[in-house]
Design an enzyme around this catalytic site. Structure first.
Site, PDB file in Angstrom:
ATOM      1  NE  ARG A 231      -2.659  -0.642  -0.757  1.00  0.00           N
ATOM      2  CZ  ARG A 231      -2.702  -1.783  -0.052  1.00  0.00           C
ATOM      3  NH1 ARG A 231      -1.939  -1.942   1.014  1.00  0.00           N
ATOM      4  NH2 ARG A 231      -3.507  -2.769  -0.404  1.00  0.00           N
TER       5      ARG A 231
ATOM      6  CG  HIS B 245     -19.726  30.809  19.172  1.00  0.00           C
ATOM      7  ND1 HIS B 245     -18.355  30.921  19.058  1.00  0.00           N
ATOM      8  CD2 HIS B 245     -20.018  30.996  20.492  1.00  0.00           C
ATOM      9  CE1 HIS B 245     -17.835  31.177  20.249  1.00  0.00           C
ATOM     10  NE2 HIS B 245     -18.816  31.227  21.145  1.00  0.00           N
TER      11      HIS B 245
ATOM     12  CB  ALA C 156     -11.872   4.290   0.596  1.00  0.00           C
TER      13      ALA C 156
ATOM     14  CB  ALA D  26       7.923   9.687   6.682  1.00  0.00           C
ATOM     15  N   GLY D  27       5.098   8.115   4.815  1.00  0.00           N
ATOM     16  CA  GLY D  27       3.898   8.505   4.071  1.00  0.00           C
ATOM     17  C   GLY D  27       2.690   8.387   4.988  1.00  0.00           C
TER      18      GLY D  27
HETATM   19  P1  FAD Z   1      -9.622  -2.796  -2.512  1.00  0.00           P
HETATM   20  O1  FAD Z   1     -10.224  -2.177  -1.327  1.00  0.00           O
HETATM   21  O2  FAD Z   1      -8.186  -3.194  -2.424  1.00  0.00           O
HETATM   22  O3  FAD Z   1     -10.503  -4.077  -2.846  1.00  0.00           O
HETATM   23  C1  FAD Z   1     -10.129  -4.959  -3.868  1.00  0.00           C
HETATM   24  C2  FAD Z   1     -10.862  -6.269  -3.666  1.00  0.00           C
HETATM   25  O4  FAD Z   1     -10.660  -7.062  -4.839  1.00  0.00           O
HETATM   26  C3  FAD Z   1     -10.357  -7.097  -2.495  1.00  0.00           C
HETATM   27  O5  FAD Z   1     -11.430  -7.434  -1.649  1.00  0.00           O
HETATM   28  C4  FAD Z   1      -9.759  -8.334  -3.141  1.00  0.00           C
HETATM   29  O6  FAD Z   1     -10.001  -9.526  -2.372  1.00  0.00           O
HETATM   30  C5  FAD Z   1     -10.513  -8.409  -4.443  1.00  0.00           C
HETATM   31  N1  FAD Z   1      -9.796  -9.102  -5.518  1.00  0.00           N
HETATM   32  C6  FAD Z   1      -8.569  -8.831  -6.017  1.00  0.00           C
HETATM   33  N2  FAD Z   1      -8.277  -9.642  -7.041  1.00  0.00           N
HETATM   34  C7  FAD Z   1      -9.345 -10.470  -7.179  1.00  0.00           C
HETATM   35  C8  FAD Z   1      -9.641 -11.547  -8.043  1.00  0.00           C
HETATM   36  N3  FAD Z   1      -8.810 -11.945  -9.024  1.00  0.00           N
HETATM   37  N4  FAD Z   1     -10.820 -12.193  -7.891  1.00  0.00           N
HETATM   38  C9  FAD Z   1     -11.701 -11.822  -6.918  1.00  0.00           C
HETATM   39  N5  FAD Z   1     -11.458 -10.802  -6.081  1.00  0.00           N
HETATM   40  C10 FAD Z   1     -10.307 -10.143  -6.217  1.00  0.00           C
HETATM   41  N6  FAD Z   1      -8.166   5.368   1.889  1.00  0.00           N
HETATM   42  C11 FAD Z   1      -8.951   6.373   2.327  1.00  0.00           C
HETATM   43  O7  FAD Z   1      -9.644   6.994   1.511  1.00  0.00           O
HETATM   44  N7  FAD Z   1      -9.017   6.724   3.640  1.00  0.00           N
HETATM   45  C12 FAD Z   1      -8.267   6.083   4.577  1.00  0.00           C
HETATM   46  O8  FAD Z   1      -8.343   6.427   5.762  1.00  0.00           O
HETATM   47  C13 FAD Z   1      -7.428   5.029   4.162  1.00  0.00           C
HETATM   48  N8  FAD Z   1      -6.692   4.360   5.053  1.00  0.00           N
HETATM   49  C14 FAD Z   1      -5.923   3.323   4.642  1.00  0.00           C
HETATM   50  C15 FAD Z   1      -5.139   2.650   5.586  1.00  0.00           C
HETATM   51  C16 FAD Z   1      -4.340   1.607   5.201  1.00  0.00           C
HETATM   52  C17 FAD Z   1      -3.520   0.884   6.239  1.00  0.00           C
HETATM   53  C18 FAD Z   1      -4.319   1.188   3.831  1.00  0.00           C
HETATM   54  C19 FAD Z   1      -3.481   0.017   3.396  1.00  0.00           C
HETATM   55  C20 FAD Z   1      -5.072   1.848   2.891  1.00  0.00           C
HETATM   56  C21 FAD Z   1      -5.876   2.927   3.275  1.00  0.00           C
HETATM   57  N9  FAD Z   1      -6.631   3.645   2.361  1.00  0.00           N
HETATM   58  C22 FAD Z   1      -7.407   4.687   2.782  1.00  0.00           C
HETATM   59  C23 FAD Z   1      -6.633   3.297   0.928  1.00  0.00           C
HETATM   60  C24 FAD Z   1      -7.892   2.452   0.599  1.00  0.00           C
HETATM   61  O9  FAD Z   1      -7.912   1.312   1.409  1.00  0.00           O
HETATM   62  C25 FAD Z   1      -7.871   2.066  -0.871  1.00  0.00           C
HETATM   63  O10 FAD Z   1      -7.703   3.217  -1.678  1.00  0.00           O
HETATM   64  C26 FAD Z   1      -9.181   1.381  -1.236  1.00  0.00           C
HETATM   65  O11 FAD Z   1      -9.378   0.212  -0.466  1.00  0.00           O
HETATM   66  C27 FAD Z   1      -9.211   1.013  -2.717  1.00  0.00           C
HETATM   67  O12 FAD Z   1     -10.447   0.409  -3.001  1.00  0.00           O
HETATM   68  P2  FAD Z   1     -10.617  -0.630  -4.204  1.00  0.00           P
HETATM   69  O13 FAD Z   1     -12.053  -1.002  -4.196  1.00  0.00           O
HETATM   70  O14 FAD Z   1     -10.020  -0.051  -5.421  1.00  0.00           O
HETATM   71  O15 FAD Z   1      -9.715  -1.881  -3.808  1.00  0.00           O
HETATM   72  P1  NAD Z   2       2.771   6.700   0.552  1.00  0.00           P
HETATM   73  O1  NAD Z   2       3.011   6.853  -0.894  1.00  0.00           O
HETATM   74  O2  NAD Z   2       1.839   7.612   1.248  1.00  0.00           O
HETATM   75  O3  NAD Z   2       4.155   6.809   1.350  1.00  0.00           O
HETATM   76  C1  NAD Z   2       5.240   5.975   1.076  1.00  0.00           C
HETATM   77  C2  NAD Z   2       6.495   6.685   1.572  1.00  0.00           C
HETATM   78  O4  NAD Z   2       7.558   5.765   1.528  1.00  0.00           O
HETATM   79  C3  NAD Z   2       6.889   7.870   0.688  1.00  0.00           C
HETATM   80  O5  NAD Z   2       7.118   8.999   1.487  1.00  0.00           O
HETATM   81  C4  NAD Z   2       8.151   7.389  -0.005  1.00  0.00           C
HETATM   82  O6  NAD Z   2       9.053   8.433  -0.286  1.00  0.00           O
HETATM   83  C5  NAD Z   2       8.711   6.435   1.017  1.00  0.00           C
HETATM   84  N1  NAD Z   2       9.596   5.409   0.489  1.00  0.00           N
HETATM   85  C6  NAD Z   2       9.456   4.679  -0.656  1.00  0.00           C
HETATM   86  N2  NAD Z   2      10.489   3.804  -0.781  1.00  0.00           N
HETATM   87  C7  NAD Z   2      11.284   3.977   0.317  1.00  0.00           C
HETATM   88  C8  NAD Z   2      12.493   3.367   0.753  1.00  0.00           C
HETATM   89  N3  NAD Z   2      13.078   2.390   0.051  1.00  0.00           N
HETATM   90  N4  NAD Z   2      13.037   3.814   1.911  1.00  0.00           N
HETATM   91  C9  NAD Z   2      12.451   4.801   2.643  1.00  0.00           C
HETATM   92  N5  NAD Z   2      11.313   5.411   2.265  1.00  0.00           N
HETATM   93  C10 NAD Z   2      10.724   4.988   1.117  1.00  0.00           C
HETATM   94  O7  NAD Z   2       2.354   5.168   0.730  1.00  0.00           O
HETATM   95  P2  NAD Z   2       1.808   4.386   1.990  1.00  0.00           P
HETATM   96  O8  NAD Z   2       1.964   5.172   3.224  1.00  0.00           O
HETATM   97  O9  NAD Z   2       2.400   3.032   1.881  1.00  0.00           O
HETATM   98  O10 NAD Z   2       0.259   4.285   1.666  1.00  0.00           O
HETATM   99  C11 NAD Z   2      -0.166   3.628   0.442  1.00  0.00           C
HETATM  100  C12 NAD Z   2      -1.405   4.247  -0.111  1.00  0.00           C
HETATM  101  O11 NAD Z   2      -2.499   4.000   0.755  1.00  0.00           O
HETATM  102  C13 NAD Z   2      -1.277   5.742  -0.275  1.00  0.00           C
HETATM  103  O12 NAD Z   2      -1.248   6.016  -1.639  1.00  0.00           O
HETATM  104  C14 NAD Z   2      -2.490   6.330   0.333  1.00  0.00           C
HETATM  105  O13 NAD Z   2      -3.239   7.046  -0.601  1.00  0.00           O
HETATM  106  C15 NAD Z   2      -3.301   5.154   0.834  1.00  0.00           C
HETATM  107  N6  NAD Z   2      -3.623   5.445   2.240  1.00  0.00           N
HETATM  108  C16 NAD Z   2      -4.466   6.476   2.487  1.00  0.00           C
HETATM  109  C17 NAD Z   2      -4.750   6.822   3.796  1.00  0.00           C
HETATM  110  C18 NAD Z   2      -5.650   7.970   4.057  1.00  0.00           C
HETATM  111  O14 NAD Z   2      -6.344   8.392   3.141  1.00  0.00           O
HETATM  112  N7  NAD Z   2      -5.684   8.506   5.257  1.00  0.00           N
HETATM  113  C19 NAD Z   2      -4.185   6.113   4.839  1.00  0.00           C
HETATM  114  C20 NAD Z   2      -3.309   5.083   4.546  1.00  0.00           C
HETATM  115  C21 NAD Z   2      -3.046   4.748   3.230  1.00  0.00           C
END
Ligand code: FAD
Ligand code: NAD
Length: 468
Positions: free
Chosen positions: A276, A447, A324, A186-187
């Site tokens: 992650r 407002h 991001a 429930a994250g």
């Molecule tokens: P990434 O975006 O993961 O990019 C890494 C890149 O490196 C990828 O394109 C990959 O192909 C490339 N790469 C990896 N290894 C290699 C290699 N060896 N050679 C060449 N290329 C390589 N964050 C927010 O702030 N707001 C949100 O609303 C939000 N929503 C999210 C929803 C979901 C479902 C998920 C999964 C994540 C979300 N996040 C959100 C988190 C956000 O996506 C990450 O924090 C962000 O993408 C991290 O950016 P980065 O540039 O570090 O890595």
């Molecule tokens: P998270 O860390 O937000 O939540 C993971 C949840 O899973 C936690 O509450 C944890 O206690 C629970 N958990 C872990 N192991 C478990 C198990 N074995 N059984 C039951 N519960 C378990 O991680 P996420 O939701 O996977 O998101 C990953 C990352 O992506 C986050 O760190 C977040 O920063 C980023 N993200 C950000 C946004 C945003 O900014 N709006 C949106 C999506 C993802």
């Protein structure tokens, strides 16, 4: 083979922003990325654009609109004949947004003269990267290397990712609404994607290991959020330990233990969203001596420099908020340091957002953090129930809470309410510029807007709210 000033590995929000800023500063830059989408095409933008921030928000907006048509249109005096839900069309809209934005990054690279290379990068020595594409190898030489390889979903034993058991990627691509949807965790992802599929009609059960709901969130806000989400129909089971997962052809069966003993649930689909982990595989880090910490993150200093002085690392692959905007900010700092400035990273006022409805957003210290550190503080809060614009929007739910030091400096802002993701910017400005809550009182807020609740929360610190 070309020699570059900077080679960036990864074109997510960390990597592509770094590359553009480096080029703006006159550095000859290349950005290498290996992402291939389901249509077998290169797609710049990383996790964020391809399977994260943007697609999840696209589906959150579509599902919000669907639910609003069903549940709210009549109260606006708009008659709606029940519309057919077209999930493939919804997914197609999301995919169009992704491809348009990804092409936008290619365009920005061209405009800024950043070279872009498709392939998987391995660092072979501190100035050399080998890039592999379809078995072909290319060598890139660079003075500085920036690692921005991001993260991948964490996994749990027994939950092999395939068609019925999915991570964020699969959960953004269900071809039809699952009847019974289970989510482990429930994250942020569990709540956002759980909200999407619940709004579209799924029965959603979320199994969370920890007994507290959203432990990083201010307790008062988390309590309000849990109440609202449960009332929307999300079945959130806290303090559950998943002990077994069986994947039949027709359903996924999950056995778990909680305070009342052992139980079993069956789901059509199961989303695993348990956090992650950093992506450092096959990068050649051991060869060049880049140090990792005990959890596999690349170790960096406040300038994002690794243990090898010309190699930097940013974003999800390093310890810190997996967000991001944090990855992008790291990238700007690195680019400017490479260009000879002396910038450092500070996440003190970084905004956090959970894009449920209502949204949750916060920046700075929570009330419990201040208590734990024995910091005395003042508090003001204001409910959206007393805000005219929130009523006009049909979402007079939640509150804004401001925490300040005794001398008035804003230390934390916590919001659950409509458009909290936008409202939090005022809190970020106040915290980062060390403003007093009296500065917020002195500002004129338009407002009718939700920002008036911000003003009133500041007034509440002096017990002088106008509208409550
Ligand atoms: P990434 O975006 O993961 O990019 C890494 C890149 O490196 C990828 O394109 C990959 O192909 C490339 N790469 C990896 N290894 C290699 C290699 N060896 N050679 C060449 N290329 C390589 N964050 C927010 O702030 N707001 C949100 O609303 C939000 N929503 C999210 C929803 C979901 C479902 C998920 C999964 C994540 C979300 N996040 C959100 C988190 C956000 O996506 C990450 O924090 C962000 O993408 C991290 O950016 P980065 O540039 O570090 O890595
Ligand atoms: P998270 O860390 O937000 O939540 C993971 C949840 O899973 C936690 O509450 C944890 O206690 C629970 N958990 C872990 N192991 C478990 C198990 N074995 N059984 C039951 N519960 C378990 O991680 P996420 O939701 O996977 O998101 C990953 C990352 O992506 C986050 O760190 C977040 O920063 C980023 N993200 C950000 C946004 C945003 O900014 N709006 C949106 C999506 C993802």
């Amino acid at each position: 083979m070309t020699n570059y000033d900077v080679a960036v590995i990864g074109a997510g929000p960390g990597g592509y922003v770094t590359a553009i800023r480096c080029a703006q500063l006159g550095l000859k830059t290349i950005c290498i990325d290996k992402w291939i989408n389901t249509q077998n095409k290169a797609s710049l933008g990383g996790t964020c654009l391809n399977v994260g921030c943007i697609p999840s928000k696209a589906l959150l907006d579509s599902s919000h609109l669907y639910e609003a048509c069903k549940e709210e249109a009549a109260s606006h005096g708009i008659g709606m004949t029940p519309g057919k839900l077209d999930v493939p069309a919804m997914l197609a809209r999301k995919n169009t947004i992704i491809s348009q934005m990804s092409q936008g990054i290619s365009g920005l690279f061209k405009k800024n003269k950043v070279d872009s290379l498709l392939g998987s990068a391995t660092i072979v020595d501190k100035n050399t990267i080998e890039v592999t594409t379809d078995g072909n190898k290319e060598i890139v030489k660079a003075e500085k290397i920036v690692i921005a390889t991001g993260s991948v979903p964490a996994q749990i034993p027994g939950a092999t990712i395939e068609k019925s058991i999915v991570d964020n990627e699969g959960a953004l691509d269900f071809e039809a609404v699952p009847g019974d949807l289970g989510i482990i965790g429930a994250g942020v992802i569990g709540l956002e994607l759980g909200s999407v599929w619940r709004r579209l009609g799924a029965n959603v059960t979320i199994l969370e290991m920890v007994a507290d709901f959203l432990p990083a969130v201010d307790r008062e806000i988390a309590k309000e959020a849990l109440k609202i989400f449960k009332s929307q129909g999300l079945d959130i089971k806290l303090g559950t330990k998943v002990t077994d997962i069986e994947n039949d052809d027709d359903y996924v069966s999950v056995t778990y233990e909680d305070q009342s003993g052992e139980d079993e649930l069956e789901f059509e689909k199961l989303i695993v969203a348990v956090g992650r982990k950093p992506l450092t595989e096959n990068l050649g880090l051991e060869t060049v001596g880049v140090e990792l910490d005990d959890r596999g993150y690349i170790v960096v200093n406040k300038q994002c420099q690794t243990s090898v002085d010309n190699i930097y690392a940013i974003g999800d692959v390093t310890r810190g908020p997996m967000l991001a905007h944090r990855a992008s900010k790291d990238g700007i700092v690195v680019a400017e340091n490479i260009a000879g400035k002396n910038k450092s990273i500070d996440y003190q006022s970084i905004p956090w957002v959970i894009y449920t409805w209502p949204e949750i957003a916060w920046a700075g210290a929570t009330e419990q953090e201040l208590k734990d550190k024995s910091i005395s503080y003042k508090k003001g809060k204001f409910p959206f129930l007393a805000n005219g614009r929130a009523h006009a929007m049909n979402c007079a739910k939640g509150m804004i809470k401001i925490l300040s030091s005794e001398d008035g400096t804003v230390l934390g802002v916590h919001i659950i309410g409509p458009n909290a993701s936008e409202l939090i910017s005022e809190g970020v400005a106040a915290i980062s510029k060390k403003l007093s809550y009296t500065d917020i009182i002195d500002e004129i807020h338009a407002h009718p807007t939700l920002t008036e609740a911000f003003h009133e929360a500041a007034l509440d610190i002096e017990n002088r709210t106008i509208h409550i």
